[in-house]
Design a protein around this motif. Structure first.
Motif, PDB file in Angstrom:
ATOM      1  N   MET A 270       0.839  -1.203   0.000  1.00 14.60           N
ATOM      2  CA  MET A 270       0.000   0.000   0.000  1.00 14.60           C
ATOM      3  C   MET A 270       0.876   1.256   0.000  1.00 14.60           C
ATOM      4  SD  MET A 270      -3.073  -0.804  -0.350  1.00 14.60           S
ATOM      5  CE  MET A 270      -4.058   0.617   0.039  1.00 14.60           C
ATOM      6  N   ASP A 271       2.047   1.164   0.650  1.00  8.19           N
ATOM      7  CA  ASP A 271       2.948   2.327   0.675  1.00  8.19           C
ATOM      8  C   ASP A 271       3.436   2.664  -0.734  1.00  8.19           C
ATOM      9  OD1 ASP A 271       2.638   2.561   3.322  1.00  8.19           O
ATOM     10  OD2 ASP A 271       4.558   1.626   3.898  1.00  8.19           O
ATOM     11  N   GLU A 274       0.621   4.285  -2.672  1.00 12.17           N
ATOM     12  CA  GLU A 274       0.424   5.690  -2.284  1.00 12.17           C
ATOM     13  C   GLU A 274       1.502   6.575  -2.913  1.00 12.17           C
ATOM     14  OE1 GLU A 274      -0.118   6.293   1.875  1.00 12.17           O
ATOM     15  OE2 GLU A 274      -0.157   8.477   1.686  1.00 12.17           O
ATOM     16  N   ARG A 291      -9.039   7.420  -3.398  1.00 12.77           N
ATOM     17  CA  ARG A 291      -8.547   6.293  -4.196  1.00 12.77           C
ATOM     18  C   ARG A 291      -7.836   5.265  -3.307  1.00 12.77           C
ATOM     19  NH1 ARG A 291      -8.104   7.642 -10.021  1.00 12.77           N
ATOM     20  NH2 ARG A 291      -9.727   9.199 -10.221  1.00 12.77           N
ATOM     21  N   LEU A 292      -7.094   5.770  -2.311  1.00 13.10           N
ATOM     22  CA  LEU A 292      -6.398   4.834  -1.415  1.00 13.10           C
ATOM     23  C   LEU A 292      -7.402   4.072  -0.541  1.00 13.10           C
ATOM     24  CD1 LEU A 292      -3.287   6.972  -0.406  1.00 13.10           C
ATOM     25  CD2 LEU A 292      -3.320   4.866  -1.793  1.00 13.10           C
ATOM     26  N   ARG A 293      -8.455   4.775  -0.115  1.00 12.03           N
ATOM     27  CA  ARG A 293      -9.492   4.092   0.686  1.00 12.03           C
ATOM     28  C   ARG A 293     -10.125   2.975  -0.138  1.00 12.03           C
ATOM     29  NH1 ARG A 293     -10.882   9.190   2.578  1.00 12.03           N
ATOM     30  NH2 ARG A 293     -12.580   9.429   1.078  1.00 12.03           N
ATOM     31  N   ALA A 295      -8.804   1.421  -2.652  1.00 17.32           N
ATOM     32  CA  ALA A 295      -7.826   0.434  -3.131  1.00 17.32           C
ATOM     33  C   ALA A 295      -7.864  -0.858  -2.307  1.00 17.32           C
ATOM     34  CB  ALA A 295      -6.419   1.037  -3.104  1.00 17.32           C
ATOM     35  N   GLN A 296      -7.974  -0.694  -0.988  1.00 19.00           N
ATOM     36  CA  GLN A 296      -7.943  -1.869  -0.118  1.00 19.00           C
ATOM     37  C   GLN A 296      -9.035  -2.878  -0.507  1.00 19.00           C
ATOM     38  OE1 GLN A 296      -5.424  -1.831   2.438  1.00 19.00           O
ATOM     39  NE2 GLN A 296      -5.905  -4.017   2.169  1.00 19.00           N
TER      40      GLN A 296
END
Ligand SMILES: Nc1nc2c(ncn2[C@@H]2O[C@H](COP(=O)(O)OP(=O)(O)O)[C@@H](O)[C@H]2O)c(=O)[nH]1
Ligand SMILES: Nc1ncnc2c1ncn2[C@@H]1O[C@H](COP(=O)(O)OP(=O)(O)O)[C@@H](O)[C@H]1O
Length: 412
Positions: A270-271, A274, A291-293, A295-296
């Protein structure tokens, strides 16, 4: 000229009759009044008569009307779905199991075969949404099969666009990109019609209602969708279609009639994801966080839902690209010249008959030139694939001329 055909048998769905639609232009059938077209065929399937009419003199679309034998003299309400053929100088209609094959006179080789679906799965599904009406659906017939489209999904920033660009650059004659529609605003470098068809929400919603999309989804609070036409245009050009769509879209395509290969791209962490998203610098902070929320959840679904045939990790870009090429059978590949799918060239005047899965098209032309080039064509409809919405593929043909021995063409 023998264009419309034989006798009007009472055909039931699923039978393999010798067939055929009937030329009503010449008054062969008096069951009902010819309504307006200058040319009509009437094809009976079960209790229904499908009247397909056209006006050659004007630039009109072919029109379908239906008579129900149980209600004599009454025209049934019809909803016609799909892109319709434009009127030409007449046609023959041949009953297949769940659809009517239309052979169009005086039309281009890539536009002479159409199908009117009357009882396919697509039509039955649409029938449920249009209760009280008869639903029929048009699809264009295409010789041969297209290679399976490739669906590529993965979270925002994982590198889908980068991998697809490399593939398109290295193999421009093999792959074509399905340009999606979206309601999101264009980024600085993005071009309308190339990266996306940028569109208004109300326009896209209307087009979704009209059945123009193979799939659509709301992603990061914008609408995205793949149009049927977008995918078919790439396949018609003899290229393999690449779709960059989200997991919801991939699920819809999986459930559709489109056979595809499904690949999910995963980030190493995830890093990393980002960092890539931030370094790309195309989104606001708020959009990056959204988008990061998402992605999971996308990664969880992509790696566990069974939608995807293959999962690729995009850690080192070059390695990931090599693995993608392997999946597509392109490792160590020397690109061969790609031939466009062949098209059938129907004789202008002809008769049509049907034996099992073979349609025999026999030239009745008195022109020596035409006879030389296309005297007898055998169209094989045993391996039809796809259909509305889109194209009916898998048609094969053999053209046999009487002046030379053997075959002079093949759809394979
Ligand atoms: N369902 C669906 N998703 C799409 C379509 N086109 C793009 N997407 C997806 O929408 C998401 C956002 O795309 P985009 O706004 O271009 O951002 P990016 O993925 O960060 O480059 C990505 O997951 C795309 O795969 C489409 O036609 N249908
Ligand atoms: N393997 C990789 N390692 C490092 N950066 C990458 C890698 N793959 C792609 N990138 C970069 O990450 C960013 C996002 O890639 P992009 O192709 O736009 O992702 P997506 O289309 O999946 O949203 C781009 O700036 C791209 O250059």
């Amino acid at each position: 000229m023998m264009w419309g055909l034989d006798s009007d048998k009472d055909l039931t769905m699923g039978e393999a009759p010798i067939i055929i639609g009937q030329d009503l232009q010449h008054g062969n059938d008096n069951d009902f009044e010819s309504k307006s077209g200058t040319f009509e065929t009437g094809t009976i399937i079960g209790d229904k008569k499908y009247v397909i009419g056209e006006t050659a003199a004007e630039f009109f679309y072919v029109k379908v009307q239906i008579l129900d034998n149980n209600c004599p003299g009454e025209w049934v309400n019809v909803v016609e779905l799909g892109t319709k053929p434009i009127s030409c100088n007449g046609h023959s209609a041949v009953v297949l199991k769940d659809r009517i094959l239309i052979l169009r006179k005086d039309s281009n080789p890539d536009d002479c075969i159409w199908f009117l679906e009357v009882d396919t799965m697509f039509v039955r599904e649409q029938q449920e949404k249009n209760l009280g009406t008869e639903v029929v659906a048009w699809s264009k017939g295409v010789i041969g099969n297209a290679e399976k489209p490739v669906v590529i999904s993965g979270p925002s920033g994982v590198g889908k666009g980068t991998l697809i660009s490399k593939l398109m650059k290295d193999f421009p004659s093999m792959f074509g990109f399905s340009v999606s529609h979206t309601t999101r605003a264009p980024r600085a470098m993005e071009k309308d019609g190339v990266h996306y068809h940028f569109t208004e929400k109300n326009v896209m919603e209307k087009e979704i209602k009209d059945g123009k999309f193979l799939e659509f989804a709301s992603v990061h609070e914008n609408l995205y969708g793949t149009s049927v036409e977008g995918v078919e245009l790439v396949s018609d050009a003899g290229k393999r279609c690449i779709l960059d769509i989200d997991v919801q879209g991939a699920r819809s395509v999986r459930a559709s009639t489109l056979e595809a290969m499904f690949i999910f791209i995963c980030p190493p962490s995830m890093d990393d994801l980002e960092k890539r998203l931030r370094d790309r610098g195309t989104e606001t902070e708020e959009q990056v966080l959204k988008r990061l929320r998402n992605a999971q959840a996308e990664i969880e679904q992509g790696t566990s839902s069974g939608i995807f045939d293959h999962i690729l990790y995009n850690d080192n870009l070059e390695e990931c690209y090599e693995n993608l090429k392997k999946l597509l059978g392109l490792d160590g590949y020397d690109v061969p010249p790609k031939s466009a799918p062949k098209a059938i060239d129907l004789p202008r005047d002809h008769s049509v008959s049907k034996i099992d899965d073979k349609i025999i098209i026999n030239s009745t032309s008195s022109s020596i030139l035409e006879k030389e080039s296309k005297n007898l064509i055998m169209l094989d409809v045993s391996s039809l694939k796809g259909g509305a919405p889109g194209r009916t593929r898998g048609l094969n043909f053999e053209a046999i001329d009487s002046f030379s021995e053997g075959f002079n063409g093949s759809g394979n």
